[in-house]
Design a protein around this motif. Structure first.
Motif, short mmCIF file in Angstrom:
data_model
loop_
_atom_site.label_atom_id
_atom_site.label_comp_id
_atom_site.label_asym_id
_atom_site.label_seq_id
_atom_site.Cartn_x
_atom_site.Cartn_y
_atom_site.Cartn_z
N LEU A 185 0.83 -1.21 0.00
CA LEU A 185 0.00 0.00 0.00
C LEU A 185 0.86 1.26 0.00
O LEU A 185 0.56 2.23 -0.69
CB LEU A 185 -0.93 -0.02 1.22
CG LEU A 185 -1.97 1.09 1.28
CD1 LEU A 185 -2.92 0.99 0.12
CD2 LEU A 185 -2.75 1.02 2.60
N GLU A 186 1.93 1.22 0.76
CA GLU A 186 2.79 2.40 0.84
C GLU A 186 3.35 2.76 -0.53
O GLU A 186 3.39 3.93 -0.91
CB GLU A 186 3.93 2.15 1.83
CG GLU A 186 4.87 3.34 2.00
CD GLU A 186 5.99 3.04 2.98
OE1 GLU A 186 5.97 1.96 3.59
OE2 GLU A 186 6.88 3.88 3.14
N GLU A 187 3.81 1.73 -1.31
CA GLU A 187 4.36 1.99 -2.63
C GLU A 187 3.30 2.51 -3.59
O GLU A 187 3.55 3.41 -4.40
CB GLU A 187 4.97 0.69 -3.18
CG GLU A 187 6.22 0.22 -2.47
CD GLU A 187 7.35 1.23 -2.59
OE1 GLU A 187 8.05 1.45 -1.59
OE2 GLU A 187 7.51 1.82 -3.66
N LEU A 188 2.09 1.92 -3.51
CA LEU A 188 1.01 2.35 -4.41
C LEU A 188 0.64 3.81 -4.15
O LEU A 188 0.50 4.61 -5.08
CB LEU A 188 -0.21 1.44 -4.21
CG LEU A 188 -1.45 1.80 -5.02
CD1 LEU A 188 -1.18 1.64 -6.51
CD2 LEU A 188 -2.64 0.95 -4.59
N LEU A 189 0.48 4.15 -2.88
CA LEU A 189 0.06 5.51 -2.54
C LEU A 189 1.17 6.52 -2.78
O LEU A 189 0.92 7.68 -3.09
CB LEU A 189 -0.39 5.57 -1.07
CG LEU A 189 -1.59 4.66 -0.74
CD1 LEU A 189 -1.94 4.79 0.72
CD2 LEU A 189 -2.79 5.00 -1.61
N LYS A 190 2.42 6.07 -2.67
CA LYS A 190 3.55 6.94 -2.96
C LYS A 190 3.52 7.37 -4.42
O LYS A 190 3.82 8.51 -4.76
CB LYS A 190 4.86 6.24 -2.63
CG LYS A 190 6.10 7.14 -2.75
CD LYS A 190 7.37 6.36 -2.49
CE LYS A 190 7.42 5.87 -1.06
NZ LYS A 190 8.68 5.16 -0.78
N GLN A 191 3.14 6.42 -5.31
CA GLN A 191 3.06 6.72 -6.74
C GLN A 191 1.96 7.75 -7.03
O GLN A 191 2.02 8.49 -8.02
CB GLN A 191 2.79 5.45 -7.55
CG GLN A 191 3.93 4.45 -7.49
CD GLN A 191 3.59 3.17 -8.23
OE1 GLN A 191 2.82 3.18 -9.19
NE2 GLN A 191 4.16 2.06 -7.79
N ALA A 192 0.92 7.79 -6.18
CA ALA A 192 -0.18 8.72 -6.38
C ALA A 192 0.11 10.10 -5.78
O ALA A 192 -0.69 11.03 -5.96
CB ALA A 192 -1.46 8.16 -5.78
N TYR A 193 1.24 10.24 -5.06
CA TYR A 193 1.64 11.51 -4.47
C TYR A 193 0.53 12.10 -3.60
O TYR A 193 0.22 13.29 -3.67
CB TYR A 193 2.04 12.52 -5.55
CG TYR A 193 3.23 12.09 -6.37
CD1 TYR A 193 3.04 11.58 -7.65
CD2 TYR A 193 4.52 12.19 -5.86
CE1 TYR A 193 4.13 11.17 -8.41
CE2 TYR A 193 5.61 11.79 -6.63
CZ TYR A 193 5.41 11.27 -7.90
OH TYR A 193 6.47 10.86 -8.65
N LEU A 194 -0.07 11.27 -2.73
CA LEU A 194 -1.12 11.77 -1.85
C LEU A 194 -0.56 12.79 -0.85
O LEU A 194 -1.29 13.69 -0.40
CB LEU A 194 -1.77 10.60 -1.09
CG LEU A 194 -2.72 9.71 -1.90
CD1 LEU A 194 -3.31 8.64 -1.02
CD2 LEU A 194 -3.84 10.54 -2.53
N GLU A 195 0.73 12.63 -0.50
CA GLU A 195 1.30 13.55 0.47
C GLU A 195 1.33 14.99 -0.04
O GLU A 195 1.44 15.94 0.74
CB GLU A 195 2.73 13.10 0.83
CG GLU A 195 2.80 11.77 1.57
CD GLU A 195 2.05 11.81 2.89
OE1 GLU A 195 1.33 10.87 3.20
OE2 GLU A 195 2.17 12.82 3.60
N ASP A 196 1.22 15.15 -1.38
CA ASP A 196 1.16 16.51 -1.94
C ASP A 196 -0.05 17.27 -1.41
O ASP A 196 -0.04 18.51 -1.33
CB ASP A 196 1.11 16.46 -3.47
CG ASP A 196 2.43 16.03 -4.07
OD1 ASP A 196 2.49 15.86 -5.30
OD2 ASP A 196 3.39 15.88 -3.31
N LEU A 197 -1.12 16.53 -1.09
CA LEU A 197 -2.32 17.18 -0.56
C LEU A 197 -2.03 17.88 0.77
O LEU A 197 -2.55 18.97 1.05
CB LEU A 197 -3.44 16.15 -0.38
CG LEU A 197 -3.97 15.50 -1.67
CD1 LEU A 197 -4.94 14.38 -1.34
CD2 LEU A 197 -4.64 16.55 -2.55
N LEU A 198 -1.19 17.25 1.60
CA LEU A 198 -0.84 17.87 2.89
C LEU A 198 -0.08 19.16 2.67
O LEU A 198 -0.30 20.15 3.37
CB LEU A 198 0.00 16.89 3.71
CG LEU A 198 -0.69 15.60 4.16
CD1 LEU A 198 0.28 14.71 4.88
CD2 LEU A 198 -1.89 15.92 5.04
N GLU A 199 0.84 19.17 1.68
CA GLU A 199 1.61 20.37 1.40
C GLU A 199 0.72 21.51 0.90
O GLU A 199 1.06 22.68 1.04
CB GLU A 199 2.69 20.07 0.36
CG GLU A 199 3.71 19.06 0.85
CD GLU A 199 4.75 18.73 -0.22
OE1 GLU A 199 5.58 17.86 0.04
OE2 GLU A 199 4.70 19.36 -1.29
#
Length: 723
Positions: A185-199
């Motif tokens: 899951l971590e690799e899949l979500l990393k590809q989607a750049y979800l953390e960009d939403l926090l920024e």
């Protein structure tokens, strides 16, 4: 009294102005909040949709691996040969895969890569309380399921795609097991750049609905609680759906609210201006939403390279065309185009020129079809055209012929002049079918028929083509069984010294002892075996049999005779060719000089540098190398000088007219002279008469083979007492 009345009116007017100004001010602030919220929702919706579509597309792409493994298991009747190699190819092709697993009867027995996943071996999916229900659901519905996320026995949080495999049985079908792909899951979500939403100041939450209990389950949440404004989008996954919620937390009373109230009371004119400004905000917001919607639609329905409709949009147009054709009693046609030898251009000149060629071809297609017709790119070098409402097949033939000519016209790309042909398959709507998947399959079948006919042409689909496709499928399935049932045979044709008329070696030629049709010659099945990839396995079987024969004949004192085996182009470029031959030689403890391999000029020229490296390795082992069918490809002295070979075999097409064709004799003489200049042995193929043999002797040809000496026969005709 008058003064009091004026004062009272002034107070009322003052109060009215004050209250009106205050009301307008608060209205402006409130409207501003509403519009800002709407704008924020649109942004969050666009962001959420972009992330959701990416995750949906990426999961769909990765989950394809389970179907590929299932097809291979069905093709091999419950097994996958060289699973690690097969799985490695899938992972390198699709990407994003943590590991692939096979679970016959629900028990994990194969994992690639195994390192770090050893604990999962032997895991019984059907007995795991957390996973059993979804696994049983997959078996019951016979559909791919996406289970999880949950913690793996080998560690880590992952989702698992499981595809239930059913094999044909005497009655119906039986459940074989699961083909699984593990996606961390971590690799899949990393590809989607979800953390960009926090920024960007947003929070997010991922949840799913359990397909069995229907209960919601939150499996990922950002650092702060879900509150304030939020937008939720759905991510379609097999047997369920995920929900992605994007939200922005409350930040309490903001200074702008206080200032807005003060300015509302103090500056009515400014507030009026601001009100006017904010009233225009919905139009701006609508434009933004429309632009984002158009961008998402472009990604979903159009090919990013050419701008043509993609397969998804073509299918929608096909559905409409089918209904329209039936309702209005009109004819339509689907064209399936495949560029001939595009891979050669792409590999030799690079992907940049390859992409430019695809763009130019798409432009030519669009510019040469009628208004209202649909052009699409299906992927790679495959295109489609939907012709709606034509008058006759003759009309279609004219349009298609023009399209072929336009595509074949030379094009200039990066100062290089290129030309490429195309093969086109045509199926008629609704004459051939009114089912969209069937129409796509029909057009594909017709396209391959056109390609086999010689490329650069077109073919209409008919029932004969469908039957031919079924026959090819039966032959393909039969060949797989032939390898398993030991139905393949090698026949041997002697190669004779033309001066002494003594046998110097034998060429091994494959035959199929079909249980119903009897002994089949290669022309009945070799082309199909090559296209399907089965010829690779058949080729290694032939080399193994040849090595076994060399070992057995050595027992009889006849090891001086060599055995030549043909290598197909696909086998020659296989990375396992050299180590496999080396292993056969070591296992049978034979002298490598008695083994000879024959490779066609075409196979060598497809990748000359790599071909020379492979030939060097074979010769270093002591194996003799011959160029087969010489003269039909790229024959030249400069080519021969580069090739590390021992022998040339002149193609039979040059031999058959030796007695009557003076120019043919000169060509053969030139080929022999070229070979002798490079100190190569020459073998003439297809000798059928004494006169041909005598002419070849006079031209200096050392060796020959053909019906004049012997037809290919089983080894028992030459040797007795073999083990």
């Amino acid at each position: 009294m008058a003064l009091q009345r004026i004062y009272s009116q002034r107070k009322l007017i003052t109060a009215f102005v004050f209250l009106l100004t205050l009301a307008i001010g608060f209205y402006g602030v409130t409207l501003g909040h509403s519009l800002a919220d709407a704008h924020l929702r649109a942004q969050m919706s666009a962001l959420g949709n972009a992330k959701a579509r990416f995750l949906e597309s990426r999961l769909s792409h990765i989950l394809t691996s389970t179907r590929i493994m299932a097809l291979e298991i069905n093709r091999n009747n419950g097994t996958i040969n060289n699973f690690d190699e097969f799985a490695s190819e899938i992972i390198s092709s699709l990407g994003g895969i943590s590991n692939l697993q096979l679970a016959p009867d629900g028990i994990v027995t194969e994992i690639y890569p195994l390192t770090g996943n050893e604990k999962a071996l032997g895991h019984n999916i059907l007995r795991d309380d957390k996973r059993r229900d979804e696994a049983l659901l997959a078996i019951k519905e016979r559909h791919l399921t996406l289970a999880g996320p949950f913690e793996l026995v080998q560690g880590g949080i992952a989702v698992i795609g499981r595809y239930p495999v059913f094999l044909d049985a005497e009655v119906g079908s039986r459940f074989w097991g699961f083909c699984s792909v593990v996606i961390y899951l971590e690799e899949l979500l990393k590809q989607a750049y979800l953390e960009d939403l926090l920024e960007q100041g947003y929070g997010y939450q991922l949840s799913r609905t359990d397909p069995v209990s229907k209960a919601p389950y939150i499996f990922l949440k950002s650092g702060f609680e879900l509150e304030g404004i939020s937008e939720t989008v759905s991510i379609n996954v097999p047997n369920s759906s995920w929900l992605l919620t994007v939200y922005q937390p409350h930040h309490g009373v903001e200074l702008i609210d206080v200032l807005g109230g003060v300015l509302s009371v103090s500056f009515a004119g400014l507030l009026a201006f601001l009100a006017n400004y904010y009233m225009r905000k919905p139009e701006v917001l609508k434009l933004i939403v429309d632009e984002k919607t158009a961008e998402l639609e472009q990604l979903a329905f159009y090919d990013p390279l050419t701008g043509l409709a993609n397969r998804r949009l073509l299918i929608e147009h096909l559905k409409y065309a089918v209904n329209k054709s039936i309702r209005n009693n009109i004819q339509s046609a689907l064209l399936y185009l495949d560029l001939d030898d595009f891979k050669r251009i792409n590999d030799s000149l690079g992907h940049e020129i390859g992409d430019g060629l695809l763009e130019e071809v798409s432009t030519r297609i669009v510019n040469n079809i009628r208004k209202g017709d649909i052009a699409a790119r299906l992927g790679g070098d495959e295109f489609a055209v939907l012709f709606v409402n034509f008058s006759s097949t003759h009309n279609i033939s004219q349009l298609v012929s023009k399209l072929i000519q336009v595509i074949e016209a030379p094009m200039l790309l990066q100062k290089k002049s290129l030309s490429i042909s195309t093969s086109i398959g045509i199926t008629l709507i609704p004459t051939d079918s009114d089912d969209v998947p069937t129409l796509l399959k029909n057009a594909d079948i017709a396209m391959y028929a056109a390609k086999r006919k010689g490329k650069g042409g077109f073919k209409f689909f008919d029932s004969a083509l469908q039957q031919a496709a079924l026959d090819r499928l039966r032959i393909e399935e039969g060949l797989i069984q032939a390898l398993e049932r030991d139905e393949l045979r090698l026949h041997y044709q002697p190669i004779v010294n033309l001066n002494t008329e003594k046998v110097v070696s034998y060429e091994a030629l494959i035959r199929w002892e079909h249980p119903e049709s009897g002994l089949l010659s290669p022309d009945k099945f070799i082309a199909i075996a090559e296209e399907s990839g089965i010829l690779l396995h058949m080729g290694y079987w032939a080399i193994n049999q040849a090595c076994l024969l060399i070992k057995n004949t050595a027992y009889l004192g006849n090891a001086r005779f060599g055995v030549a085996v043909n290598l197909s182009p696909r086998q020659f470029t296989d990375a396992e060719l050299v180590p496999t031959i080396e292993r056969f030689i070591e296992n049978y403890e034979i002298d490598a000089k008695y083994l000879e391999v024959e490779v066609t000029e075409t196979a060598l020229m497809d990748c000359l540098d790599e071909a020379c490296a492979t030939l060097d390795k074979l010769r270093a082992m002591g194996i003799n190398v011959a160029i087969d069918d010489f003269g039909t490809g790229y024959s030249s002295l400069s080519l021969l000088k580069r090739l590390p070979v021992d022998k040339l075999k002149i193609d039979r097409s040059f031999i058959m007219d030796l007695e009557t064709d003076e120019s043919g004799r000169k060509i053969v003489g030139t080929l022999i002279s070229m070979a002798h200049t490079l100190e190569l042995t020459v073998v003439a193929e297809g000798i059928e008469t004494p006169s041909q043999c005598a002419i070849l002797q006079s031209l200096g040809c050392e060796q020959g083979q053909g019906y004049f000496f012997s037809k290919p026969k089983s080894i028992e005709h030459y040797y007795e007492g073999l083990p």
